[in-house]
Write an enzyme that holds these catalytic residues in place. Structure first.
Site, mmCIF file in Angstrom:
data_model
loop_
_atom_site.group_PDB
_atom_site.id
_atom_site.type_symbol
_atom_site.label_atom_id
_atom_site.label_comp_id
_atom_site.label_asym_id
_atom_site.label_seq_id
_atom_site.Cartn_x
_atom_site.Cartn_y
_atom_site.Cartn_z
ATOM 1 N N ILE A 599 0.832 -1.253 -0.078
ATOM 2 C CA ILE A 599 0.085 -0.098 0.184
ATOM 3 C C ILE A 599 0.808 1.278 0.035
ATOM 4 O O ILE A 599 0.727 2.471 -0.590
ATOM 5 C CB ILE A 599 -0.943 -0.065 1.110
ATOM 6 C CG1 ILE A 599 -1.999 -1.170 1.110
ATOM 7 C CG2 ILE A 599 -1.667 1.185 1.279
ATOM 8 C CD1 ILE A 599 -2.733 -1.301 2.308
ATOM 9 N N ASP A 600 1.863 1.198 0.674
ATOM 10 C CA ASP A 600 2.783 2.653 0.694
ATOM 11 C C ASP A 600 3.168 3.198 -0.560
ATOM 12 O O ASP A 600 3.139 4.424 -0.635
ATOM 13 C CB ASP A 600 4.034 1.928 1.533
ATOM 14 C CG ASP A 600 4.093 2.028 3.004
ATOM 15 O OD1 ASP A 600 3.366 2.860 3.575
ATOM 16 O OD2 ASP A 600 4.890 1.303 3.570
#
Length: 835
Positions: A599-600
């Site tokens: 997700i980062d």
């Protein structure tokens, strides 16, 4: 077509959406969510993919049905494009040209057109360009199913399957971002652009932290899981750990705990100079462990300088076995005293990153998701009141980002209106501008105040398109070298580095000088943290009335919700939004999705997209804004095929867990005689497969077992050759290591090698760290005219402190004094990477 000022950031822009499945429609959805007029073109039978997800992807659009195999409808399509600012498609290379919609010919008639193509593999990739590029085929090609994390390695599960549509999500956000950057440049020079974003390259960029290698990485950075893998391999021991045994070698500040209500609670509070201490204080354990002598040594010192021969420190990940067992045991007992949601509130209010595990259904219906606008209710004509993921990014001033959105139209619903708006097809423009131009963001100055992965990804992405970036970090870092230096080798490419104490009065005075001459400030900070940093809106507008603030956080949405001020990381958003429950197979056996930065990195791309929208708004006279994105919004996007709910929705029972190899028998990994490969096939083509695998006339329920038995009889190369000859999706499940080895480009080699293949890695033999470092080449966005550069390697933190301060007008003696006083610094440690 036009750029007249409107109420929404992209009002007045027309987008033609030829996309199918996820990537193309998602790009157009993101532009519609910012106010663009989007006209969706479908074949007369409707979208190729029959899924409720279309209600999400096509919201806010208009619909027209065209048969692009018919001359009259192709002519209408050309008139549509002639009226447009942007055209989006995600077919295989060459398909649009065969349909009479070649982008170069379209741009000759409409020189201001920005065309975006999202093929599975690059048009320049002679080996792969023509392949059936299903999501699973793309994932297999870059090693996503084989490199599925330390847990799966230790459990002996290889390959694994993930239903998360990562390639489409990364590609869509990169594509939408590229479109906004190109439109920003168009406001300056009047020229359109042709852009290609191969989804396989986008996926590889999104998984960049899983394929990077650092020569001779010191042992201190290896987790207990990595050490156990090495031990077993050296001893010839099987990788056969159970899920339960695996939990006991997780770091105590990076694992799940059972609470009084039976729900699991995920603590991710390692690697920080205060988070683990504050977690232990919340749990009532700090005094006991402090008295026991838990090490608190400075992680930026060499281990040889740690007190009493310590082999770990609480202030850095990971703890070694002895301390990990002791701390985990105490934390298990403490967490059992309260319920998971009670702990979530206590940790959140204390500013310590942690979260209760939820399923996707629980998240999409949760108080915070709905109150914050991360999830919205849309009155869909087919499914009724439908809860959907909201914007992936937004501008603070755009209140319409959270009003009830216009639902997806029925097929061909807007034909009359659309046809009435079309001009006659213009003649080609002989004098249209062509050839090389500056990077889309040339001249843009960016001040980067972020850390770890998601935040630094924003400015690193801007740098490749010509932006000048100065990264500011504190002289005394709050996070350990694993998060800052190791991850920074990827996230800080193309930046200059200044170490400056923003908490000091003098540091704030330096910041004011920096802010006076920048266009964008990036910060991964909560609302309440902006003013102490000196970058709240009021302060920024006083110093620089035109500056855009880009704010990224964990749980933020267009509105405030109960968790808006809670800190969080990638893994915690996975736990909150249901990704860990899905990947692990249930909320009782959650696992972090296997890849660092799942997700980062996407969150960083979403924030960069928000900046692109803000630049367009500012360029049209709308003034500066606050560009926003969050990890939670990104976490929703990678679940887009199943993150929705409505009355009568089928159960949330999509394939999940450790043992699955695919979604169904025609879309899964199969084992050949000498290895695994991925098969992707439309059900209606099952008869064609029978000629290859001898499964004619089998009942559907027996097909998977029959294929599994048949595929084991020959080598995978034999099967793949025949499947591809029949134009079926087939791909070896390569490892990321094999992909990297096969696509290495020397750092002193020709840059053209980076662009002549779908995937490329750069071997930095002269890296500032003094180690050989191999990193994914940032080549997912390819422009026909705008310059896209490969940024220089990440410098040592503080390497440009003197240079930047001198450029701000400080004299040498004054800089010496600032460094001596700790207001500024030139390094965090003697070595680039502490040993």
């Amino acid at each position: 077509m036009g750029e007249g000022q409107g109420a929404r950031p992209l009002a007045g822009l027309r987008v033609i959406d030829f996309g199918q499945y996820i990537a193309g429609p998602a790009v157009a959805m993101m532009l519609a969510d910012q106010g663009a007029e989007v006209i969706r073109v479908d074949p007369p039978g409707g979208p190729f993919w029959d899924s409720p997800t279309n209600a999400v992807l096509n919201r806010g659009k208009k619909s027209i049905a065209l048969d692009l195999k018919q001359d009259a409808d192709r002519a209408t399509a050309r008139r549509l494009v002639a009226s447009a600012d942007v055209v989006v498609e995600n077919f295989r290379p060459g398909v649009m040209a065969r349909l009479g919609l070649d982008i170069s010919e379209l741009r000759a008639r409409n020189p201001r057109l920005v065309g975006l193509s999202l093929p599975g593999f690059a048009a320049a990739d002679k080996e792969r360009a023509g392949l059936q590029a299903w999501e699973g085929v793309i994932a297999a090609s870059v090693g996503q199913f084989t490199d599925m994390g330390l847990n799966r390695i230790l459990m002996g599960i290889n390959p694994s399957f993930s239903p998360l549509t990562l390639a489409s999500a990364y590609g869509a956000v990169l594509g939408a971002m590229a479109v906004t950057f190109a439109l920003h440049r168009r406001q300056i020079d009047g020229r359109g652009e042709a852009i290609e974003v191969p989804l396989a390259a986008a996926l590889l960029e999104g998984l960049a932290y899983n394929s990077m290698t650092v020569e001779d990485l010191p042992e201190r950075y290896k987790s207990l899981r990595e050490r156990e893998i090495e031990r077993r391999r050296a001893a010839g021991q099987a990788m056969d750990m159970s899920y339960e045994d695996l939990q006991e070698i997780l770091d105590p500040f990076y694992r799940s705990y059972r609470c009084a209500d039976g729900r699991l609670f995920y603590a991710v509070c390692s690697s920080h100079n205060m988070h683990p201490v504050n977690a232990l204080k919340l749990l009532g354990l700090w005094e006991e462990l402090e008295a026991a002598g838990i090490p608190l040594d400075d992680p930026y010192l060499p281990m040889a300088q740690w007190a009493n021969g310590a082999d770990c420190t609480l202030l850095a990940y990971p703890l070694t076995k002895g301390w990990a067992d002791r701390v985990s045991s105490a934390m298990k007992e403490a967490f059992a005293a309260r319920g998971a949601f009670e702990w979530e509130t206590l940790f959140g209010q204390a500013g310590v990153p942690a979260a209760a595990h939820r399923t996707t259904k629980e998240w999409v219906n949760s108080e915070h998701a709905l109150a914050s606008g991360l999830c919205l209710e849309v009155d869909d004509p087919v499914h009724g009141l439908m809860r959907q993921a909201g914007n992936v990014s937004w501008l603070k001033s755009d209140e319409a980002a959270v009003v009830q959105k216009k639902p997806a139209p029925r097929l061909d619903a807007d034909r009359t209106e659309i046809l009435a708006s079309l001009p006659e097809l213009p003649e080609p423009s002989a004098g249209a501008a062509e050839g090389p131009r500056e990077g889309w963001l040339a001249g843009l100055k960016v001040l980067d105040l972020t850390n770890v992965i998601a935040g630094p990804t924003i400015a690193a992405t801007l740098a490749r398109f010509g932006a000048e970036v100065i990264s500011v970090d504190p002289p005394m870092p709050a996070l350990d070298p694993w998060n800052t230096i190791v991850f920074g080798m990827q996230a800080n490419r193309g930046k200059r580095s200044l170490l400056l104490d923003l908490k000091s009065e003098e540091g704030q005075a330096v910041l004011e000088r920096l802010l006076a001459d920048v266009d964008v400030v990036t910060a991964n900070a909560l609302d309440k943290q902006l003013a102490p940093l000196g970058i709240d809106e009021e302060t920024l507008r006083r110093i620089n009335p035109n500056v855009i603030l880009c704010q990224l956080d964990a749980y933020g949405g267009p509105r405030r919700g109960p968790r808006s001020d809670y800190p969080g990381y990638d893994d915690l958003v996975q736990a909150s939004t249901g990704i860990m429950a899905r990947f692990g197979g249930s909320i009782e056996t959650p696992e972090e999705h296997a890849h660092f930065g799942t997700i980062d990195v996407l969150g960083g791309f979403c924030a960069a997209l928000a900046i692109g929208v803000a630049l367009i708004k500012r360029g049209r006279g709308g003034g500066p804004d606050v560009a926003r994105a969050s990890l939670a919004a990104a976490g929703q996007l990678i679940q887009i095929p199943f993150l929705y709910d409505y009355d009568g929705r089928p159960p949330f029972d999509e394939p999940s867990g450790r043992q699955i190899k695919g979604a169904h028998g025609l879309y899964r990994c199969y084992q050949a005689a000498d290895g695994w490969f991925f098969l992707a096939l439309e059900p209606e083509r099952l008869g064609d497969l029978g000629a290859i695998a001898e499964i004619d006339n089998l009942p559907e329920a027996d097909v998977e077992a029959a294929l599994a038995a048949r595929f084991r009889t020959r080598p995978r190369a034999w099967w793949i050759e025949r499947l591809r000859e029949a134009d079926m999706g087939a791909q070896p499940t390569d490892t990321m290591a094999d992909v990297r080895t096969g696509h290495l480009v020397a750092d002193d080699g020709p840059e053209s090698a980076v662009w002549n293949a779908t995937m490329a890695f750069i071997a930095h033999t002269q890296h500032p760290s003094g180690r050989r470092v191999e990193l994914v080449a940032p080549n997912a966005i390819r422009a026909t005219e705008g310059a896209v550069r490969v940024p220089f390697p990440a410098p040592r933190y503080g390497a440009h402190s003197r240079e930047v301060l001198a450029q701000l007008g400080f004299g040498e003696a004054e800089i010496d004094r600032m460094i001596a006083a700790g207001v500024a610094a030139e390094r965090w440690s003697d070595d680039y990477l502490p040993d």
